[in-house]
Design a protein around this motif. Structure first.
Motif, mmCIF file in Angstrom:
data_model
loop_
_atom_site.group_PDB
_atom_site.id
_atom_site.type_symbol
_atom_site.label_atom_id
_atom_site.label_comp_id
_atom_site.label_asym_id
_atom_site.label_seq_id
_atom_site.Cartn_x
_atom_site.Cartn_y
_atom_site.Cartn_z
ATOM 1 N N ALA A 85 41.867 27.244 28.009
ATOM 2 C CA ALA A 85 41.411 28.578 27.605
ATOM 3 C C ALA A 85 40.129 28.954 28.320
ATOM 4 O O ALA A 85 39.967 30.087 28.792
ATOM 5 N N PHE A 86 39.203 27.989 28.418
ATOM 6 C CA PHE A 86 37.981 28.288 29.140
ATOM 7 C C PHE A 86 38.245 28.474 30.621
ATOM 8 O O PHE A 86 37.557 29.261 31.288
ATOM 9 N N SER A 87 39.252 27.759 31.125
ATOM 10 C CA SER A 87 39.616 27.969 32.517
ATOM 11 C C SER A 87 40.107 29.394 32.721
ATOM 12 O O SER A 87 39.761 30.057 33.711
ATOM 13 N N THR A 88 40.909 29.894 31.767
ATOM 14 C CA THR A 88 41.352 31.286 31.829
ATOM 15 C C THR A 88 40.172 32.235 31.837
ATOM 16 O O THR A 88 40.107 33.173 32.628
ATOM 17 N N SER A 89 39.221 31.949 30.944
ATOM 18 C CA SER A 89 38.053 32.816 30.839
ATOM 19 C C SER A 89 37.278 32.827 32.145
ATOM 20 O O SER A 89 36.796 33.875 32.594
ATOM 21 N N SER A 90 37.191 31.663 32.775
ATOM 22 C CA SER A 90 36.464 31.580 34.034
ATOM 23 C C SER A 90 37.179 32.367 35.123
ATOM 24 O O SER A 90 36.548 33.105 35.901
ATOM 25 N N GLN A 91 38.513 32.267 35.168
ATOM 26 C CA GLN A 91 39.249 33.025 36.176
ATOM 27 C C GLN A 91 39.157 34.520 35.915
ATOM 28 O O GLN A 91 39.136 35.326 36.849
ATOM 29 N N LEU A 92 39.098 34.909 34.621
ATOM 30 C CA LEU A 92 38.915 36.323 34.314
ATOM 31 C C LEU A 92 37.566 36.811 34.819
ATOM 32 O O LEU A 92 37.439 37.926 35.338
ATOM 33 N N GLY A 93 36.539 35.951 34.658
ATOM 34 C CA GLY A 93 35.241 36.315 35.209
ATOM 35 C C GLY A 93 35.314 36.502 36.706
ATOM 36 O O GLY A 93 34.694 37.405 37.273
ATOM 37 N N LEU A 94 36.120 35.647 37.344
ATOM 38 C CA LEU A 94 36.277 35.781 38.801
ATOM 39 C C LEU A 94 36.936 37.115 39.153
ATOM 40 O O LEU A 94 36.551 37.782 40.123
ATOM 41 N N MET A 95 37.921 37.517 38.323
ATOM 42 C CA MET A 95 38.562 38.808 38.590
ATOM 43 C C MET A 95 37.574 39.953 38.441
ATOM 44 O O MET A 95 37.572 40.904 39.214
ATOM 45 N N ILE A 96 36.718 39.847 37.429
ATOM 46 C CA ILE A 96 35.725 40.901 37.217
ATOM 47 C C ILE A 96 34.728 40.920 38.380
ATOM 48 O O ILE A 96 34.282 41.999 38.819
ATOM 49 N N VAL A 97 34.393 39.737 38.896
ATOM 50 C CA VAL A 97 33.509 39.691 40.061
ATOM 51 C C VAL A 97 34.157 40.423 41.229
ATOM 52 O O VAL A 97 33.502 41.178 41.958
ATOM 53 N N THR A 98 35.479 40.222 41.374
ATOM 54 C CA THR A 98 36.173 40.881 42.469
ATOM 55 C C THR A 98 36.128 42.393 42.333
ATOM 56 O O THR A 98 35.984 43.110 43.314
ATOM 57 N N ILE A 99 36.260 42.876 41.106
ATOM 58 C CA ILE A 99 36.135 44.319 40.911
ATOM 59 C C ILE A 99 34.713 44.756 41.226
ATOM 60 O O ILE A 99 34.481 45.847 41.762
ATOM 61 N N GLY A 100 33.764 43.868 40.908
ATOM 62 C CA GLY A 100 32.377 44.232 41.152
ATOM 63 C C GLY A 100 32.038 44.351 42.619
ATOM 64 O O GLY A 100 31.095 45.055 42.980
ATOM 65 N N ILE A 101 32.790 43.650 43.500
ATOM 66 C CA ILE A 101 32.519 43.826 44.921
ATOM 67 C C ILE A 101 33.478 44.851 45.510
ATOM 68 O O ILE A 101 33.677 44.901 46.720
ATOM 69 N N ASN A 102 34.064 45.674 44.650
ATOM 70 C CA ASN A 102 34.868 46.818 45.078
ATOM 71 C C ASN A 102 36.150 46.406 45.787
ATOM 72 O O ASN A 102 36.510 46.962 46.817
ATOM 73 N N GLN A 103 36.829 45.396 45.231
ATOM 74 C CA GLN A 103 38.105 44.965 45.786
ATOM 75 C C GLN A 103 39.142 44.936 44.677
ATOM 76 O O GLN A 103 39.537 43.857 44.222
ATOM 77 N N PRO A 104 39.588 46.091 44.201
ATOM 78 C CA PRO A 104 40.531 46.069 43.074
ATOM 79 C C PRO A 104 41.866 45.439 43.427
ATOM 80 O O PRO A 104 42.501 44.814 42.583
ATOM 81 N N TYR A 105 42.310 45.591 44.693
ATOM 82 C CA TYR A 105 43.626 45.059 45.044
ATOM 83 C C TYR A 105 43.618 43.537 45.048
ATOM 84 O O TYR A 105 44.590 42.895 44.669
ATOM 85 N N LEU A 106 42.493 42.937 45.475
ATOM 86 C CA LEU A 106 42.392 41.477 45.422
ATOM 87 C C LEU A 106 42.398 40.986 43.985
ATOM 88 O O LEU A 106 43.016 39.959 43.662
ATOM 89 N N ALA A 107 41.702 41.719 43.107
ATOM 90 C CA ALA A 107 41.699 41.325 41.696
ATOM 91 C C ALA A 107 43.110 41.383 41.142
ATOM 92 O O ALA A 107 43.540 40.500 40.393
ATOM 93 N N PHE A 108 43.853 42.416 41.529
ATOM 94 C CA PHE A 108 45.224 42.529 41.042
ATOM 95 C C PHE A 108 46.086 41.391 41.568
ATOM 96 O O PHE A 108 46.923 40.840 40.856
ATOM 97 N N LEU A 109 45.871 41.019 42.831
ATOM 98 C CA LEU A 109 46.627 39.898 43.389
ATOM 99 C C LEU A 109 46.319 38.620 42.627
ATOM 100 O O LEU A 109 47.208 37.818 42.325
ATOM 101 N N HIS A 110 45.048 38.470 42.272
ATOM 102 C CA HIS A 110 44.689 37.279 41.505
ATOM 103 C C HIS A 110 45.311 37.291 40.126
ATOM 104 O O HIS A 110 45.717 36.248 39.609
ATOM 105 N N ILE A 111 45.410 38.489 39.509
ATOM 106 C CA ILE A 111 46.093 38.575 38.210
ATOM 107 C C ILE A 111 47.517 38.056 38.344
ATOM 108 O O ILE A 111 47.985 37.232 37.544
#
Lengths: 606, 98
Positions: A303-329
């Motif tokens: 579960a914490f691993s999931t939370s960490s990967q979600l943080g990574l997705m949010i970081v990706t949105i923060g650097i203005n790469q929504p498509y990469l975040a979606f790929l990671h999803i």
């Protein structure tokens, strides 16, 4: 005029059929679970056709079905937006859900209410699809609340257990705090753009978008368990393992990230929102990775691993790469669901043992689960050319070569190595070394349902990254040239994490057990965040309300200020002032005698 | 003065004597207080009506209102005394302490 719209609507309607069948005899029979599973696999097959059409020709669609109502100038209708994000997400979600349903036929076969369980899973899937295909904020909110409610019902599946009820309530309350942000964004869009449809929101120009974007960020924080509103996700592991696999790893918790991805045209315009998103994601990914290092429950680590990967997705949105975040999803869904299913297989085989300190030596006894666990962990850490590599490595590369907050980047890299560390910890404690479990539990993974479901996700974990990333339409261009140390930094961080964790694990076999250090306690108790927040905030609220309502208003203003103070004052002053003896008859008689004498005197004088 | 006025005045004086001279019950002084009020009321009404003093026609009504108030007050004092001692004997009121 092809079958794009009709097939998508058909797939969605097919998913509704088992829900409609609950009033018939089918719901009471024992065939209902496999019926639901076959329904989901048919829906997956049907929805692949529009997905392939989109890949081939880039055809998108907006299906606007039913005009519900118009409130003055606001038109509310039921409309589905089938663009890049929803078309690519639906097959992934349906594939993963199909595997999880097959798994839960095996896992929950002894449960008397298994039909209801499958109905809940299907309702969750339907609301999730409503969420991702929504074209206006109202429909998205319907899906949002729907997944929240299904999460509550499914986490509290074994409602006889107090911890399960507490966890379900925690999930609902934390999501509610995020919903406040969502409603703030809806209200802002209603008053400033006069609409809740995405097309019109993105077409109009606004001066300052900070208010709605902060609201959406709060909503994503609540739903995707970012730092500040995160404790519900590890507590949600009280639910059955299929629930953890479906909701809290692949599908529901990405709803917050999905919301931010949907609003990426607005996020691009606001630097403040991007910076906040970046920092929030960086804090989340590092904090939860630290917490995952010392947990002892295998589901909590994942579960914490999931939370960490979600943080990574949010970081990706923060650097203005929504498509990469979606790929990671999309890629993350495969291996995370598989990790949960492997942990479910281990838990069931060891007779419901979830503590990794009491597992061990399963490498030879459960070969298939071992394979799946190792492949899943490698995919999670981003081993080259497995699924996770195609999204995670790209994210780290893009983050390293963009104008970004260096602190956030450092946090992300440390979290990457910690990912490898706790994955090694899981594998070391469950698979290697001597067995530490009770010797009489029948370790059996020989069920075709289990093997098929894990096999599908295994193939997905290995190949899906390659297949998806080579078939999607081109989006933002990744950075093609960078110094060689930046190219290799993700891999180096991961290998460092692996090696360190393995060395430490092997060394600690021969050491004496020390009492826990402060850092260990910090990590094990989740940074003391739940302990502090869950006690102090309700205490402050209740004390404030008792002081203001009961003590101040009732006792002081209504009782004491006029009535009691007047009576008290009068009594005190009368006891001080009076010094009489109460000889009433004497006083009256003297009065009468005075009166008589004065009348006589004044009458009979000369 | 005409005989009517003397009659009413005599009624007033009798009530006053009854108020000031009583043996044991507090209730009897309250009753005489009521008698005083009654005779005052009659006196006032007769004088005003005989002299056609219409502007003062309000005065008896107001007197009645205030008489009611003071009767209530007197009765509440009686009830307070009776709550503490059980009877309204005047001998009990030798120590005025709340």
């Amino acid at each position: 005029m092809n079958l794009f719209n009709s097939l998508t609507m058909t797939a969605m309607f097919i998913l509704l059929l088992p829900i409609i069948m609950t009033s018939t005899q089918m719901y009471k029979s024992s065939l209902y679970p496999s019926y639901v599973k076959t329904t989901t696999s048919y829906a997956f097959a049907i929805v692949m056709i529009p997905a392939l059409m989109f890949i081939y020709s880039g055809q998108e669609a907006i299906i606007s079905n039913w005009h519900w109502m118009t409130v003055q100038t606001l038109k509310l209708s039921m409309s589905f937006k089938l663009d890049y994000f929803s078309i690519m997400f639906m097959p992934v979600a349906l594939f993963v859900t199909r595997s999880i349903m097959e798994f839960s036929i095996w896992y929950m076969h002894a449960d008397p209410y298994i039909n209801r369980f499958f109905k809940y899973l299907l309702m969750f899937l339907i609301t999730m699809i409503i969420l991702v295909t929504a074209n206006n904020l109202f429909q998205l909110f319907v899906g949002w609340e729907g997944v929240g409610i299904m999460s509550f019902l499914l986490i509290g599946w074994w409602y006889g257990r107090t911890d399960a009820n507490t966890a379900a309530l925690q999930a609902v309350l934390y999501n509610r705090i995020g919903d406040v942000g969502f409603i703030l964004a809806m209200a802002w869009f209603l008053t400033n753009s006069n609409t809740w449809e995405f097309q019109q929101i993105f077409a109009t120009k606004h001066e300052s978008l900070n208010t709605p974007l902060m609201g959406l960020l709060l909503a994503a924080t609540g739903k995707s368990a970012q730092f500040g509103l995160h404790p519900w996700l590890p507590s949600a592991m009280e639910g059955p393992t299929p629930v953890s696999a479906l909701l809290h790893s692949s599908t529901m918790v990405v709803a917050g990230v999905f919301l931010l991805i949907r609003f990426h045209p607005l996020m691009e315009q606001s630097k403040t929102a991007q910076t906040l998103t970046l920092c929030l994601g960086a804090i989340t990914t590092l904090f939860t990775a630290i917490c995952a290092l010392t947990q002892n429950d295998i589901k909590k680590i994942i579960a914490f691993s999931t939370s960490s990967q979600l943080g990574l997705m949010i970081v990706t949105i923060g650097i203005n790469q929504p498509y990469l975040a979606f790929l990671h999803i999309c890629t993350h869904a495969f291996f995370k669901a598989m990790l949960f299913m492997c942990s479910g297989s281990i838990i069931h085989s060891l007779n419901d043992e979830q503590d990794i300190r009491k597992m061990g030596g399963l490498f030879k006894s459960m070969p298939f689960t071992t394979t799946a666990l190792i492949v899943g962990s490698l995919a999670l850490t981003g081993m080259p050319f497995l699924t996770g590599f195609y999204s995670k490595d790209l994210i780290i590369e893009t983050a390293s070569t963009s104008h970004t907050n260096a602190w956030a980047l450092l946090m992300t890299l440390i979290a990457t190595s910690l990912t490898a560390a706790y994955s090694t910890r899981i594998m070391f404690f469950t698979l290697l070394e001597q067995p530490r479990f009770n010797s009489l539990s029948p370790i059996n993974e020989n069920n075709p349902l289990l093997i098929n479901s894990i096999k599908h996700l295994l193939i997905g974990s290995i190949f899906a990254g390659y297949l998806i990333s080579h078939n999607i339409p081109p989006t933002t261009t990744p950075q093609t040239t960078m110094p060689h140390y930046l190219k290799l930094i993700a891999l180096m961080a991961t290998i460092t994490g692996f090696v360190l964790a393995l060395e430490l694990s092997l060394v600690t076999k021969n050491l004496k057990l020390n009492p826990a250090s402060n850092m260990f306690k910090f990590s094990n108790l989740l940074g003391y965040f739940p302990t502090i927040i869950h006690r102090s905030l309700p205490l402050a609220n209740l004390t404030m309300s008792q002081k203001s309502a009961s003590t101040l208003l009732d006792l002081i203003w209504l009782e004491n200020v006029l009535p009691k103070s007047i009576s008290y004052f009068q009594m005190k002053s009368s006891t001080i002032v009076s010094n009489q003896k109460g000889l009433i008859k004497l006083y009256f008689l003297s009065f009468m005698i005075t009166l008589t004498i004065s009348l006589l005197l004044l009458n009979y004088h000369e | 003065m005409s005989i009517v006025y003397i009659n009413i005045l005599l009624a007033f004086v009798t009530s006053l004597l009854g108020l000031l001279i009583y043996r044991s019950h507090l209730m009897s002084s309250l009753l005489c207080l009521e008698g005083m009020m009654l005779s005052l009321f009659i006196m006032m009404t007769v004088v005003i009506l005989n002299n056609h003093f219409t502007l003062a026609s309000m005065a008896p009504i107001i007197l009645l209102v205030f008489a009611a108030c003071e009767a209530a007050l007197g009765l509440s004092l009686l009830v307070m005394v009776s709550n503490t001692y059980g009877t309204d004997y005047v001998q009990n009121l030798n120590l005025l302490q709340c």
